[in-house]
Write a protein that holds these residues in place. Structure first.
Motif: not given
Length: 153
Positions: A134-139, A145-147, A150-153
């Motif tokens: 729920t913390d915006p910085v965390y999200r 990290l997810a992006e 995806e770029r590495r794959e």
């Protein structure tokens, strides 16, 4: 008294200030009760020794003129009603002292647990927003990290 002390072992993590200020007094009360129980246990132990000595002398006087061995005297002392009563009193006092000793140790451990709980409180251990998403910085960081993955794959 023992049941009352056992009730004080429970820690209310939502009232740490009260628990911390109350703890030294509780530890002292349990330690004082333990000291009194040990003194009473020692009195009963001494009373048992006195009863046994008196019985020993009485049995030896009754058996005067007969062949008396230490084993015979000791056996007669052990089965005497006075010895049994005195032994029961001593064993009850010993049990109480042992339980209060365990309670004293538990209260000492309780003090360490209070210190650890305070550290958890300082670290916001019970806060819901510290790691939950729920913390915006965390999200934002998680999305970044997810992006990157995806770029590495």
């Amino acid at each position: 008294m023992i049941e009352e002390f056992k009730g004080y072992l429970v820690i209310d993590k939502n009232s740490l200030d009260h628990e911390i200020t109350q703890h030294p007094e509780l530890l002292f009360k349990v330690s004082e009760a333990y000291a009194q129980a040990v003194a009473e246990r020692d009195r009963f132990k001494e009373a048992l020794a006195i009863v046994d000595a008196a019985l020993d002398a009485e049995i030896r006087a009754d058996l005067e003129g007969e062949k008396v061995t230490e084993a015979i005297v000791k056996n007669k002392v052990q089965v005497h009603e006075g010895h049994a009563k005195s032994l029961d009193e001593y064993l009850n006092a010993k049990y109480t002292a042992d339980v209060l000793g365990a309670l004293r140790d538990s209260f000492s451990t309780r003090g360490h647990m209070l210190r650890d709980l305070v550290q958890l409180h300082i670290a916001n251990y019970w806060e819901n927003t510290s790691v939950t998403g729920t913390d915006p910085v965390y999200r934002r960081q998680r999305a970044r990290l997810a992006e990157a993955r995806e770029r590495r794959e």
